[in-house]
Design a protein around this motif. Sequence first.
Motif, PDB file in Angstrom:
ATOM      1  N   VAL A  38     -73.796 -63.160 -32.443  1.00  0.00           N
ATOM      2  CA  VAL A  38     -72.421 -63.443 -32.041  1.00  0.00           C
ATOM      3  C   VAL A  38     -71.728 -62.089 -32.010  1.00  0.00           C
ATOM      4  CG1 VAL A  38     -70.275 -64.622 -32.606  1.00  0.00           C
ATOM      5  CG2 VAL A  38     -72.472 -65.716 -33.140  1.00  0.00           C
ATOM      6  N   HIS A  39     -71.162 -61.743 -30.869  1.00  0.00           N
ATOM      7  CA  HIS A  39     -70.510 -60.441 -30.755  1.00  0.00           C
ATOM      8  C   HIS A  39     -69.269 -60.568 -29.896  1.00  0.00           C
ATOM      9  CE1 HIS A  39     -71.520 -59.509 -26.536  1.00  0.00           C
ATOM     10  NE2 HIS A  39     -72.459 -60.394 -26.759  1.00  0.00           N
ATOM     11  N   GLY A  40     -68.423 -59.584 -30.000  1.00  0.00           N
ATOM     12  CA  GLY A  40     -67.215 -59.576 -29.193  1.00  0.00           C
ATOM     13  C   GLY A  40     -66.306 -58.455 -29.612  1.00  0.00           C
ATOM     14  N   ARG A  41     -65.035 -58.622 -29.277  1.00  0.00           N
ATOM     15  CA  ARG A  41     -64.035 -57.622 -29.622  1.00  0.00           C
ATOM     16  C   ARG A  41     -62.825 -58.304 -30.229  1.00  0.00           C
ATOM     17  NH1 ARG A  41     -62.483 -53.999 -24.791  1.00  0.00           N
ATOM     18  NH2 ARG A  41     -61.833 -55.992 -23.991  1.00  0.00           N
ATOM     19  N   VAL A  42     -62.112 -57.565 -31.059  1.00  0.00           N
ATOM     20  CA  VAL A  42     -60.814 -57.985 -31.565  1.00  0.00           C
ATOM     21  C   VAL A  42     -59.788 -57.199 -30.765  1.00  0.00           C
ATOM     22  CG1 VAL A  42     -59.288 -58.115 -33.567  1.00  0.00           C
ATOM     23  CG2 VAL A  42     -61.751 -58.474 -33.859  1.00  0.00           C
ATOM     24  N   LEU A  43     -58.861 -57.943 -30.128  1.00  0.00           N
ATOM     25  CA  LEU A  43     -57.899 -57.344 -29.205  1.00  0.00           C
ATOM     26  C   LEU A  43     -56.476 -57.670 -29.628  1.00  0.00           C
ATOM     27  CD1 LEU A  43     -59.770 -58.542 -26.008  1.00  0.00           C
ATOM     28  CD2 LEU A  43     -59.844 -56.237 -26.987  1.00  0.00           C
ATOM     29  N   ASP A  44     -55.558 -56.716 -29.418  1.00  0.00           N
ATOM     30  CA  ASP A  44     -54.157 -56.978 -29.729  1.00  0.00           C
ATOM     31  C   ASP A  44     -53.505 -57.725 -28.564  1.00  0.00           C
ATOM     32  OD1 ASP A  44     -53.454 -55.097 -27.753  1.00  0.00           O
ATOM     33  OD2 ASP A  44     -52.889 -53.555 -29.207  1.00  0.00           O
ATOM     34  N   GLY A  45     -52.200 -57.912 -28.616  1.00  0.00           N
ATOM     35  CA  GLY A  45     -51.489 -58.674 -27.590  1.00  0.00           C
ATOM     36  C   GLY A  45     -51.522 -58.049 -26.214  1.00  0.00           C
ATOM     37  N   ASP A  46     -51.754 -56.742 -26.137  1.00  0.00           N
ATOM     38  CA  ASP A  46     -51.839 -56.058 -24.852  1.00  0.00           C
ATOM     39  C   ASP A  46     -53.274 -55.941 -24.347  1.00  0.00           C
ATOM     40  OD1 ASP A  46     -49.059 -55.601 -24.730  1.00  0.00           O
ATOM     41  OD2 ASP A  46     -49.269 -53.826 -26.014  1.00  0.00           O
ATOM     42  N   GLY A  47     -54.226 -56.499 -25.101  1.00  0.00           N
ATOM     43  CA  GLY A  47     -55.626 -56.411 -24.714  1.00  0.00           C
ATOM     44  C   GLY A  47     -56.309 -55.133 -25.171  1.00  0.00           C
ATOM     45  N   ALA A  48     -55.610 -54.341 -25.998  1.00  0.00           N
ATOM     46  CA  ALA A  48     -56.198 -53.104 -26.524  1.00  0.00           C
ATOM     47  C   ALA A  48     -57.072 -53.438 -27.731  1.00  0.00           C
ATOM     48  CB  ALA A  48     -55.103 -52.120 -26.925  1.00  0.00           C
ATOM     49  N   PRO A  49     -58.160 -52.705 -27.926  1.00  0.00           N
ATOM     50  CA  PRO A  49     -59.041 -52.962 -29.068  1.00  0.00           C
ATOM     51  C   PRO A  49     -58.349 -52.674 -30.399  1.00  0.00           C
ATOM     52  CG  PRO A  49     -59.745 -50.994 -27.891  1.00  0.00           C
ATOM     53  CD  PRO A  49     -58.632 -51.604 -27.101  1.00  0.00           C
ATOM     54  N   VAL A  50     -58.736 -53.448 -31.409  1.00  0.00           N
ATOM     55  CA  VAL A  50     -58.200 -53.266 -32.756  1.00  0.00           C
ATOM     56  C   VAL A  50     -59.304 -52.666 -33.622  1.00  0.00           C
ATOM     57  CG1 VAL A  50     -57.224 -54.402 -34.787  1.00  0.00           C
ATOM     58  CG2 VAL A  50     -56.622 -55.211 -32.493  1.00  0.00           C
ATOM     59  N   PRO A  51     -59.204 -51.365 -33.926  1.00  0.00           N
ATOM     60  CA  PRO A  51     -60.196 -50.762 -34.822  1.00  0.00           C
ATOM     61  C   PRO A  51     -59.857 -51.111 -36.264  1.00  0.00           C
ATOM     62  CG  PRO A  51     -58.608 -49.119 -34.140  1.00  0.00           C
ATOM     63  CD  PRO A  51     -58.254 -50.398 -33.413  1.00  0.00           C
TER      64      PRO A  51
END
Length: 180
Positions: A38-51
């Motif tokens: 299971v993989h993916g990304r965590v994104l903020d409200g603007d679609g920018a990645p959340v490190p």
Amino acid sequence: MTLPATPAQTIGPFHGTALPFPGGADLAPAGHPQTVTVHGRVLDGDGAPVPDALLEFWQAAPDGSLTGAPGSLRRDGGVFTGFARVPTGGDGRYALRTLVPGGAPYLALCLMVPGLVRHLFTRVYFRFPEGDPLLAALPPDRRATLLAAPEPGPHRSYRFDVQLRGTAETVFLRLGPARP
């Protein structure tokens, strides 16, 4: 002139650098033939990645048991524990190796993000079961934010992005006592 950030200019806590442990993303025993990713990304409200986000997963074992195994933070490579802790990288990406749970067809997910005072809780479904009360309470377009999408190819892989805000915001759960 640009000055370096000071503690008053940073937002913590910094979960992804302090809480991960060796093998935290490897929930499935090494070499298990039924392993899925299971993989993916965590994104903020603007679609920018959340490190520096941290995802904790809890799940039933493939046989549906919920007991887990002691020593979840000390992986031995051969025991399924039911618990995983996975940080995001600088690009907001994460990856988890696990087994599809028996019983409830979802992973419970707790998300810790710098700048948020409270953790966020959601579910990652592999399929939508009939009669699930949570899913029944959601409009169809909102249900879709809880479904991990199977990816084509020879590997058993699912994509699950977490969107913190915006029109594609992931459904988050309110846990605890009911509010008046």
